[in-house]
Design a protein around this motif. Sequence first.
Motif, mmCIF file in Angstrom:
data_model
loop_
_atom_site.group_PDB
_atom_site.id
_atom_site.type_symbol
_atom_site.label_atom_id
_atom_site.label_comp_id
_atom_site.label_asym_id
_atom_site.label_seq_id
_atom_site.Cartn_x
_atom_site.Cartn_y
_atom_site.Cartn_z
ATOM 1 N N TYR A 46 0.830 -1.210 0.000
ATOM 2 C CA TYR A 46 0.000 0.000 0.000
ATOM 3 C C TYR A 46 0.864 1.259 0.000
ATOM 4 N N SER A 47 1.996 1.204 0.696
ATOM 5 C CA SER A 47 2.860 2.382 0.736
ATOM 6 C C SER A 47 3.350 2.752 -0.663
ATOM 7 N N LYS A 48 3.741 1.757 -1.467
ATOM 8 C CA LYS A 48 4.175 2.028 -2.832
ATOM 9 C C LYS A 48 2.998 2.470 -3.696
ATOM 10 N N PHE A 49 1.849 1.816 -3.501
ATOM 11 C CA PHE A 49 0.679 2.153 -4.297
ATOM 12 C C PHE A 49 0.208 3.573 -4.001
ATOM 13 N N SER A 50 0.137 3.927 -2.714
ATOM 14 C CA SER A 50 -0.348 5.252 -2.333
ATOM 15 C C SER A 50 0.627 6.351 -2.733
ATOM 16 N N SER A 51 1.922 6.008 -2.829
ATOM 17 C CA SER A 51 2.885 7.022 -3.254
ATOM 18 C C SER A 51 2.661 7.452 -4.695
ATOM 19 N N CYS A 52 1.982 6.613 -5.477
ATOM 20 C CA CYS A 52 1.647 6.981 -6.847
ATOM 21 C C CYS A 52 0.462 7.945 -6.898
ATOM 22 N N PHE A 53 -0.318 7.995 -5.827
ATOM 23 C CA PHE A 53 -1.508 8.850 -5.775
ATOM 24 C C PHE A 53 -1.508 9.636 -4.465
ATOM 25 N N PRO A 54 -0.587 10.568 -4.296
ATOM 26 C CA PRO A 54 -0.485 11.287 -3.020
ATOM 27 C C PRO A 54 -1.723 12.110 -2.675
ATOM 28 N N ASP A 160 7.277 -1.164 -11.333
ATOM 29 C CA ASP A 160 8.236 -0.059 -11.307
ATOM 30 C C ASP A 160 7.892 0.983 -12.377
ATOM 31 N N GLY A 161 7.480 0.513 -13.562
ATOM 32 C CA GLY A 161 7.117 1.448 -14.620
ATOM 33 C C GLY A 161 5.888 2.268 -14.276
ATOM 34 N N VAL A 162 4.874 1.599 -13.706
ATOM 35 C CA VAL A 162 3.657 2.318 -13.308
ATOM 36 C C VAL A 162 3.972 3.352 -12.237
ATOM 37 N N GLN A 163 4.799 2.971 -11.272
ATOM 38 C CA GLN A 163 5.143 3.902 -10.201
ATOM 39 C C GLN A 163 5.898 5.111 -10.742
ATOM 40 N N SER A 164 6.811 4.889 -11.695
ATOM 41 C CA SER A 164 7.575 6.004 -12.273
ATOM 42 C C SER A 164 6.644 6.958 -13.024
ATOM 43 N N GLN A 165 5.686 6.401 -13.765
ATOM 44 C CA GLN A 165 4.743 7.243 -14.498
ATOM 45 C C GLN A 165 3.879 8.064 -13.550
ATOM 46 N N ARG A 166 3.429 7.439 -12.464
ATOM 47 C CA ARG A 166 2.598 8.168 -11.504
ATOM 48 C C ARG A 166 3.395 9.291 -10.831
ATOM 49 N N GLU A 167 4.643 8.974 -10.492
ATOM 50 C CA GLU A 167 5.458 9.998 -9.844
ATOM 51 C C GLU A 167 5.693 11.183 -10.769
ATOM 52 N N GLU A 168 5.925 10.908 -12.056
ATOM 53 C CA GLU A 168 6.126 11.979 -13.021
ATOM 54 C C GLU A 168 4.854 12.809 -13.176
ATOM 55 N N THR A 169 3.706 12.143 -13.193
ATOM 56 C CA THR A 169 2.430 12.867 -13.303
ATOM 57 C C THR A 169 2.193 13.741 -12.085
ATOM 58 N N GLU A 170 2.485 13.203 -10.898
ATOM 59 C CA GLU A 170 2.278 13.976 -9.675
ATOM 60 C C GLU A 170 3.228 15.178 -9.625
ATOM 61 N N ARG A 171 4.456 15.009 -10.127
ATOM 62 C CA ARG A 171 5.388 16.140 -10.162
ATOM 63 C C ARG A 171 4.873 17.239 -11.094
ATOM 64 N N LEU A 172 4.288 16.821 -12.226
ATOM 65 C CA LEU A 172 3.733 17.784 -13.158
ATOM 66 C C LEU A 172 2.565 18.546 -12.528
ATOM 67 N N VAL A 173 1.668 17.815 -11.868
ATOM 68 C CA VAL A 173 0.527 18.451 -11.207
ATOM 69 C C VAL A 173 1.006 19.406 -10.121
ATOM 70 N N GLY A 174 2.024 18.989 -9.354
ATOM 71 C CA GLY A 174 2.551 19.867 -8.303
ATOM 72 C C GLY A 174 3.123 21.152 -8.875
ATOM 73 N N GLY A 175 3.821 21.050 -10.011
ATOM 74 C CA GLY A 175 4.371 22.247 -10.629
ATOM 75 C C GLY A 175 3.290 23.192 -11.125
ATOM 76 N N LEU A 176 2.217 22.606 -11.696
ATOM 77 C CA LEU A 176 1.111 23.436 -12.158
ATOM 78 C C LEU A 176 0.385 24.102 -10.996
ATOM 79 N N GLU A 177 0.214 23.382 -9.909
ATOM 80 C CA GLU A 177 -0.442 23.964 -8.740
ATOM 81 C C GLU A 177 0.398 25.111 -8.176
ATOM 82 N N ALA A 178 1.729 24.951 -8.171
ATOM 83 C CA ALA A 178 2.603 26.023 -7.692
ATOM 84 C C ALA A 178 2.496 27.239 -8.605
#
Length: 219
Positions: A46-54, A160-178
């Motif tokens: 769950y920790s890895k899964f939830s890290s993809c959807f913070p 690992d690939g799914v997690q990397s994609q989610r992390e990249e998406t979350e970084r993009l969303v964070g930048g847009l929110e900033a």
Amino acid sequence: MATPQTAHSPSPPPQPPVAQTPGPRAAQFQTLFGNALDYTLRTCSYSKFSSCFPTPAKYAPQTLTSIWQQITAKVEASAKKEFDDIMVERDVVAGLNELERLVAEAKSRQKNRVEVREPPHTLPPERLFLAHLASYLTQTETELEGELKRLQSENEELLDGVQSQREETERLVGGLEAFIADLERANEITGHEVDGSGVKKEIADIEQELHATGRQAKL
């Protein structure tokens, strides 16, 4: 004068059916599959899964936990059912049990140095078939173990690939929110509004896509 009767070889007694209860080899094979499946599921904690959807993890942890539980439960049930179907379809337990018996019998004969040769014509067809099948079963067991390891490796790479994609998406969303936050602060300082509706819409579209992905995973 009576004609002497021709002597016939006695028919061999019928062989007892091979027990369907898993013997040592069959039990070890099932344990190997169970361990491989458990390891694969543990890599999707769950920790890895939830890290993809913070964002959902922060504001809707119960919903995200339910989605994760349903996904892992479905993967586990599907893998076990497919494994059980293969075991039944190929009669793996009976074959491995017979292989176990043949190996034990061979070891016993070698240990006691007693050669017991039964005429081939007295052996039942089932035993002759299984004797020829022993090497095939051993090879099949090795191939199945290799396939399990390959699937385990592919699952790890996929996660690992799914997690990397989610992390990249979350970084993009964070930048847009900033960026939106900077626009709002600029509006407060300058006293007139800078249009950020396009960026806000893009953020909303990305979050909607994340929610849609979560619903598809739940299904």
